[in-house]
Design a protein around this motif. Structure first.
Motif, short mmCIF file in Angstrom:
data_model
loop_
_atom_site.label_atom_id
_atom_site.label_comp_id
_atom_site.label_asym_id
_atom_site.label_seq_id
_atom_site.Cartn_x
_atom_site.Cartn_y
_atom_site.Cartn_z
N ALA A 104 0.83 -1.21 0.00
CA ALA A 104 0.00 0.00 0.00
C ALA A 104 0.86 1.26 0.00
CB ALA A 104 -0.92 -0.01 1.22
N THR A 105 1.95 1.23 0.75
CA THR A 105 2.84 2.39 0.83
C THR A 105 3.55 2.63 -0.50
OG1 THR A 105 3.20 1.87 3.17
CG2 THR A 105 4.71 3.44 2.17
N LEU A 106 3.99 1.57 -1.15
CA LEU A 106 4.65 1.70 -2.45
C LEU A 106 3.69 2.25 -3.51
CD1 LEU A 106 6.72 -1.62 -2.53
CD2 LEU A 106 7.65 0.70 -2.41
N LEU A 107 2.45 1.80 -3.48
CA LEU A 107 1.46 2.31 -4.44
C LEU A 107 1.19 3.80 -4.21
CD1 LEU A 107 -1.10 -0.66 -4.52
CD2 LEU A 107 0.55 -0.01 -6.29
N ALA B 119 4.24 0.67 -10.52
CA ALA B 119 3.14 0.29 -9.62
C ALA B 119 2.47 -1.02 -10.03
CB ALA B 119 2.10 1.41 -9.58
N ILE B 120 2.64 -1.44 -11.28
CA ILE B 120 1.93 -2.62 -11.77
C ILE B 120 2.34 -3.90 -11.03
CG2 ILE B 120 1.54 -4.11 -13.78
CD1 ILE B 120 1.70 -1.59 -15.52
N ILE C 281 9.80 19.21 -2.37
CA ILE C 281 9.04 18.78 -1.20
C ILE C 281 8.17 17.56 -1.53
CG2 ILE C 281 7.21 19.43 0.42
CD1 ILE C 281 8.29 22.28 0.34
N THR C 282 7.40 17.66 -2.63
CA THR C 282 6.54 16.54 -3.01
C THR C 282 7.37 15.32 -3.39
OG1 THR C 282 4.86 18.08 -3.82
CG2 THR C 282 4.69 15.80 -4.56
N LEU C 283 8.46 15.53 -4.12
CA LEU C 283 9.33 14.41 -4.47
C LEU C 283 9.94 13.79 -3.22
CD1 LEU C 283 11.10 15.77 -7.67
CD2 LEU C 283 9.63 13.75 -7.52
N GLY C 284 10.28 14.63 -2.23
CA GLY C 284 10.82 14.12 -0.98
C GLY C 284 9.81 13.24 -0.26
N ILE C 285 8.54 13.67 -0.23
CA ILE C 285 7.49 12.87 0.40
C ILE C 285 7.30 11.55 -0.35
CG2 ILE C 285 5.00 12.76 0.88
CD1 ILE C 285 5.10 15.83 1.30
N GLY C 286 7.25 11.63 -1.68
CA GLY C 286 7.06 10.43 -2.49
C GLY C 286 8.18 9.43 -2.30
N LEU C 287 9.41 9.94 -2.27
CA LEU C 287 10.55 9.03 -2.13
C LEU C 287 10.71 8.52 -0.70
CD1 LEU C 287 11.19 9.90 -5.04
CD2 LEU C 287 13.60 9.65 -4.42
N PHE C 288 10.24 9.28 0.29
CA PHE C 288 10.22 8.78 1.66
C PHE C 288 9.28 7.57 1.75
CE2 PHE C 288 8.15 8.55 5.80
CZ PHE C 288 9.25 8.46 6.64
N LEU C 289 8.10 7.71 1.16
CA LEU C 289 7.14 6.60 1.15
C LEU C 289 7.70 5.41 0.37
CD1 LEU C 289 3.85 8.63 0.53
CD2 LEU C 289 4.54 7.50 2.66
N LEU C 290 8.42 5.68 -0.71
CA LEU C 290 9.04 4.62 -1.49
C LEU C 290 10.02 3.81 -0.63
CD1 LEU C 290 9.44 3.50 -4.46
CD2 LEU C 290 11.41 5.05 -4.60
N GLY C 291 10.84 4.52 0.13
CA GLY C 291 11.79 3.84 1.01
C GLY C 291 11.11 3.06 2.12
N LEU C 292 10.04 3.63 2.68
CA LEU C 292 9.32 2.96 3.77
C LEU C 292 8.64 1.69 3.27
CD1 LEU C 292 8.51 3.14 6.75
CD2 LEU C 292 6.51 4.49 6.05
N GLY C 293 8.03 1.75 2.10
CA GLY C 293 7.40 0.56 1.52
C GLY C 293 8.40 -0.54 1.24
#
Length: 404
Positions: free
Chosen positions: A298-301, A388-389, A316-328
């Motif tokens: 769910a986090t990666l998606l 995401a696929i 900022i948005t890229l930082g948030i997106g990549l933080f979630l990418l790392g967490l997933g």
């Protein structure tokens, strides 16, 4: 020394080595892509740096597993870090001479240090109990946090040092890598005693035979639904992470974002990968491995959506997106690794761990190569959509595993 005390010492030593490994390897991620793009004058080929590095990690996964079986963790980890030191020197020479072949040979060998880092997480569970396996594994993954977050932010000062040495700015992170990986070897050689793998093998009587073990391990995994699910969870999480992460610096460079800002975004991504590892490990022990893999999916998606719609100059948005990418990625790696370790028979553990890292890194290499083509012909947004696929398909499969 009692197992509890030895386990505590082992985790501390491995975490220290991971700090040094993180400083060395993480700082070369963005620099490698930019350096290859500079040498080849092609953004499409920029992904070759990470692809080469991931291929190096894949190529060393099985040899390091065999070294572990023959001589223990200390031998295998030291060999991996040493290959990374040699690779850093090759990359410095290749970048200085604008020789793409030397550069890619260097990134290939730096990938060996990544392979050693990945195998260090399994070293943390050689003496762990079933109830604390994921948590112990996560502590070593967490050990990468300090180094991995610091590494990308050293791009600017490392570049200054490189200039003072008469070298191109972008080879600076490889100078840092050569130094820190050398220190990691010293830590492992001096303090990882007694060897946790050899100690566990002696206590259990399961001394692994390396010859033919990989083929047998893959057959064993294919016949075991949980083991197969765990190894593919690790691989698919890695595909998504590598493909998006490696192309983010190139995406941001379209609008001349400074190296400092690019390094900050990558460091936020790495923070997501490692900083919350103990929490992920504890949740994996408490909620179950499959449930945490589902959280990772769910986090990666969510990450692919946030990152895919971000503008190149929207740090900022890229930082948030990549933080979630790392967490997933952290969720799929830690829970998947713990599930794999406990799903295979004892005599297959070492070879299965090597096979896992081989599959993970080959998948990441393919993802990195395709990422360069996609961003060169389509866009960063399309790259995130394609990444995401397989993640979505993993999520559907997890529903079947959780019911079974």
């Amino acid at each position: 020394m009692p197992n509890t005390a030895l386990q505590e010492k082992t985790v501390k030593v491995l975490a220290t080595a991971q700090v040094l490994n993180g400083v060395g390897v993480a700082g070369t991620v963005a620099a490698g892509s930019l350096l290859v793009a500079s040498i080849t004058e092609s953004e499409t080929l920029a992904g070759l740096a990470q692809t080469s590095s991931v291929l190096g990690a894949a190529a060393l996964a099985l040899p390091l597993a065999r070294l572990t079986a023959r001589g223990g963790r200390r031998l295998a980890l030291s060999a991996g870090f040493m290959a990374g030191v040699i690779g850093s020197l090759f990359a410095i020479l290749g970048g200085s001479q604008k020789n793409i072949y030397l550069m890619l040979a260097g990134t290939f060998l730096v990938g060996a240090a990544s392979a050693a880092g990945y195998q260090a997480r399994f070293a943390a569970v050689d003496l762990a109990t079933n109830e604390t396996r994921a948590k112990q594994l996560s502590f070593v993954v967490w050990g990468s946090t300090v180094g991995a977050v610091t590494g990308p932010n050293l791009m600017e000062p490392a570049g200054n040092v490189a200039e003072q040495l008469g070298l191109p700015r972008l080879v600076g992170p490889y100078v840092v890598s050569a130094i820190t990986l050398s220190l990691a070897i010293v830590v492992i050689q001096l303090f990882l005693r007694p060897d946790p793998f050899l100690t566990a093998a002696q206590q259990s009587g399961n001394l692994t035979k390396s010859k033919g073990a990989t083929k047998a391990a893959l057959k064993h995994i294919r016949s075991n639904p949980k083991a197969l699910f765990s190894i593919l969870s690790i691989a698919i999480g890695h595909i998504a992470m590598v493909s998006i992460m490696v192309m983010t610096p190139v995406h941001m460079a379209h609008v001349d974002v400074t190296l400092t800002i690019i390094g900050l975004v990558i460091s936020i991504h790495v923070l997501g990968m490692y900083a919350f590892s103990p929490v992920v490990g504890a949740l994996s022990d408490r909620l179950g491995r499959v449930r945490v893999i589902q959280i990772g999916v769910a986090t990666l998606l969510l990450s692919s959506i946030v990152s895919g719609f971000a503008q190149a100059d929207d740090a900022i948005t890229l930082g948030i997106g990549l933080f979630l990418l790392g967490l997933g990625w952290s969720c799929t790696l830690i829970a998947g690794s713990a599930l794999l370790t406990e799903s295979v028979s004892p005599e297959m553990k070492t070879s299965s761990q090597g096979a896992s890292d081989l599959v993970m890194n080959l998948s990441g290499a393919g993802g990195g190569a395709l990422a360069g083509v996609i961003i060169g012909t389509l866009s960063y947004g399309w790259l995130c959509a394609f990444a995401a696929i397989p993640v979505g398909l993993l999520g559907l499969w997890s529903l079947k595993i959780s019911r079974g």
